[in-house]
Design a protein around this motif. Structure first.
Motif, mmCIF file in Angstrom:
data_model
loop_
_atom_site.group_PDB
_atom_site.id
_atom_site.type_symbol
_atom_site.label_atom_id
_atom_site.label_comp_id
_atom_site.label_asym_id
_atom_site.label_seq_id
_atom_site.Cartn_x
_atom_site.Cartn_y
_atom_site.Cartn_z
ATOM 1 N N SER A 152 98.687 40.496 0.353
ATOM 2 C CA SER A 152 99.672 39.857 1.231
ATOM 3 C C SER A 152 100.765 40.835 1.622
ATOM 4 O O SER A 152 101.179 40.910 2.788
ATOM 5 N N LEU B 87 99.366 43.503 4.147
ATOM 6 C CA LEU B 87 99.193 42.971 5.486
ATOM 7 C C LEU B 87 100.526 42.777 6.187
ATOM 8 O O LEU B 87 100.650 43.028 7.399
ATOM 9 N N TYR C 221 101.048 44.630 9.741
ATOM 10 C CA TYR C 221 101.156 43.824 10.957
ATOM 11 C C TYR C 221 102.601 43.562 11.370
ATOM 12 O O TYR C 221 102.908 43.536 12.561
ATOM 13 N N LEU D 87 97.638 38.898 13.359
ATOM 14 C CA LEU D 87 97.242 38.733 11.967
ATOM 15 C C LEU D 87 96.375 37.486 11.797
ATOM 16 O O LEU D 87 95.330 37.525 11.129
ATOM 17 N N SER E 84 92.394 37.916 10.870
ATOM 18 C CA SER E 84 92.017 37.429 9.538
ATOM 19 C C SER E 84 90.918 36.384 9.612
ATOM 20 O O SER E 84 90.066 36.305 8.721
ATOM 21 N N TRP F 24 91.851 45.900 6.796
ATOM 22 C CA TRP F 24 90.947 44.937 6.178
ATOM 23 C C TRP F 24 89.803 45.648 5.460
ATOM 24 O O TRP F 24 89.383 45.228 4.372
#
Length: 579
Positions: A398, A401, A405, A424, A428, A571
């Motif tokens: 978390s 990311l 982003y 995002l 995702s 990712w």
């Protein structure tokens, strides 16, 4: 207020329902204006029995035959609830398929939109049912996160594609707990919604020739959950030889982590919502069988109320790799492993996504002070829900990311932060899965793979700005607007568009339906010389592992390389996958 959002169509559905529809005493949706046609409906005599349909007119005025609400499997009620479908092989009397059948249960007002547990139905549309020339068949599997939408003609209608020489079949399948309950044992091994789709494909193989279709030339197509379904049919031994090409729009089962072997937690939650015991699989299923379909279907929103964040996650249900407990297994191997090892039905494949996918999800958070403040204050706990992150190392993922982003900044209702949060959401849920599907298939399938991004902003969208009433991007499902009429959601696109803002919408319908038609007919989206002038500028290269070319579909076609690969690197870092 109905809380289900049909995967991005809440406001649009409600508005369209009020402005464009009334309903009859059965709850069946009637689109206005509805022309009265006193001509006797066409009859097709299939190996299963006679089916009586109705007449419809296409966008360009072609008259065609419509057979709606045909049962392809026994009603999944009583002891057949939570069981695999039982094929409908014969009809004891002529089937009245002249009106729309029900969608599968979901929490909608059934006096406005007709739903019922007896929903294993399909619609067949054909320009000619007794021609010696058999036409290519397109089977569409509807989207909706495995819990919403239907195959009814007011959501995915035939009026654009039936200007082409194809037979179109659109199917229902059981949704949410009624379709995907999975306890990981012999009581409910799971995947019944997919087995419904297999049953429909078997029905098509047995009967579509009677409607003028070629059972040896079947293209399965799907969007979102339907797209993931298409890929799973390529992998499932149950679906072998039931189709010959695939169109996968905006999703795949190749995600961040392996698929589970069960979703017992969801079964227990469903049971608890209805005051059923949760101490064993048998107790859960036996009790749920005593409940009405309304009690089960209408309790769907409780999953978000109790375990979600706003309308996150986008979906709870997922395919499962079934344990071997003596049943016919729809899925017995991880999808990515199946592709790498060649354990799949290799067919020509179109893979796509839209330019902005779930960008609008950002607005739902940033323009709601309570949700915005909570996401900022509890980012490490909320991000796994909103962005479907695996439990392992979710806090670290978390944070990473957010750094990539959002630049480590809080979410805010500004153009820059909304765009970042929207990317995002889109990556995702959709972007990563589509990327992994295309990259796996182009490396391991002996059949060609074509990859594209739909970037055209037209007159309508599944997300329209509440102030301007205009599209603000290319949302999830927006590509379907130019393939299917969607009368429950919006007026049809006319043969010649009105003046601006979007005079090109009718041209996009012609291009998209031409791509689907030539792919279904020839196994290649590029037209043969002299055919389909609307695709005269199309030169869509096959994707290969080296340069990874893709087509951008907009007012003009253009070819590029390595779709969104830079922004997806994080990712691959967090959740590596071997291609």
């Amino acid at each position: 207020m109905i809380k289900i959002f049909l995967l991005s169509a809440i406001a649009v559905c409600a508005l369209a329902a009020e402005q464009h529809h009334s309903h009859d005493q059965t709850g069946d949706v009637i689109t206005k204006p509805a022309a009265v046609d006193s001509t006797p409906g066409p009859v097709t005599v299939t190996p299963a029995g006679a089916v009586r349909g109705s007449w419809m007119d296409s966008r360009l005025g072609r008259r065609f035959q419509a057979y709606r609400g045909i049962r392809y499997a026994q009603p999944p009620v009583g002891e057949l609830r939570f069981q695999p479908p039982v094929d409908m092989n014969t009809y004891t009397s002529e089937v009245d398929a002249s009106e729309e059948g029900p969608g599968c249960p979901e929490p909608v007002d059934s006096t406005v939109y007709y739903v019922d547990e007896d929903c294993l139905r399909l619609n067949v549309y054909t320009p000619e049912n007794n021609s010696s020339r058999k036409l290519p068949v397109i089977v569409f599997i509807h989207p909706g996160g495995y819990y919403s939408f239907s195959g009814r003609s007011d959501l995915f209608g035939p009026h654009y594609l039936l200007d082409r020489d194809v037979v179109l079949v659109v199917i229902n399948y059981r949704l949410a707990s009624l379709g995907f309950l999975s306890t990981g044992d012999s009581v409910a091994p799971g995947n019944n919604g997919f087995k419904d789709q297999v049953s429909a494909l078997r029905w098509i193989q047995r009967n579509v020739a009677a409607f003028g279709g070629d059972p040896g030339q079947v293209t399965i197509a799907g969007c979102s959950a339907g797209s993931s379904s298409v890929v799973l049919h390529m992998i499932s031994p149950m679906s072998k030889n039931l189709f010959h090409r695939g169109i996968a729009m905006s999703w795949s089962p190749m995600g961040k982590e392996p698929l589970p072997s069960h979703q017992l937690d969801l079964a227990q939650k469903q049971a608890s919502f209805l005051d059923c015991p949760t101490n064993s699989s048998r107790a859960i299923v036996d009790c749920l069988k005593t409940k009405t379909w309304q009690e089960i279907g209408y309790s769907l929103n409780t999953f978000w109320d109790k375990y979600g964040f706003g309308f996150d996650p986008i979906s709870f249900w997922t395919p499962v790799v079934e344990p071997d407990v003596g049943q016919h297994r729809f899925l017995s191997v991880q999808p990515d492993e199946a592709v790498r090892s060649g354990q799949f039905s290799a067919v020509p494949l179109l893979v796509s996504q839209t330019e902005d996918e779930f960008f609008w999800k950002a607005f739902y958070v940033t323009r709601n002070e309570t949700l915005r403040d909570r996401m900022n204050a509890e980012w490490e706990n909320i991000a796994p829900i909103s962005f479907n992150l695996p439990e392992k190392n979710f806090a670290a993922a978390s944070r990473r990311l957010k750094a990539v982003y959002l630049g480590g900044k809080p979410v805010e209702d500004t153009p820059e932060r909304n765009k970042a949060l929207g990317k995002l959401y889109g990556d995702s849920w959709i972007g990563l899965n589509a990327h992994r599907l295309a990259n796996l298939m182009c490396r391991h399938s002996p059949q060609p793979v074509w990859y594209s991004v739909f970037s055209y902003i037209g007159n309508r969208s599944f997300y329209e700005d509440p102030v301007t009433g205009k599209p603000a991007g290319v949302a999830h499902h927006d590509d379907t607007i130019y393939v299917f009429s969607q009368s429950y959601l919006r007026p049809p696109i006319q043969a010649r568009s009105p003046p601006p803002p979007a005079p090109q919408d009718h041209l996009m319908v012609e291009r998209m339906t031409a791509i689907w038609y030539t792919f279904a007919k020839n196994g290649n989206p590029n037209p043969r010389e002299g055919e389909l002038p609307e695709l005269s500028s199309l030169d869509w290269p096959v994707m290969n592992p080296e340069d990874r070319k893709y087509l951008k579909v907009d007012l003009e076609f253009s070819v590029h390389e390595k779709l969104h690969e830079k922004q997806l690197e994080v990712w691959d870092e967090l959740y590596p996958m071997k291609f």
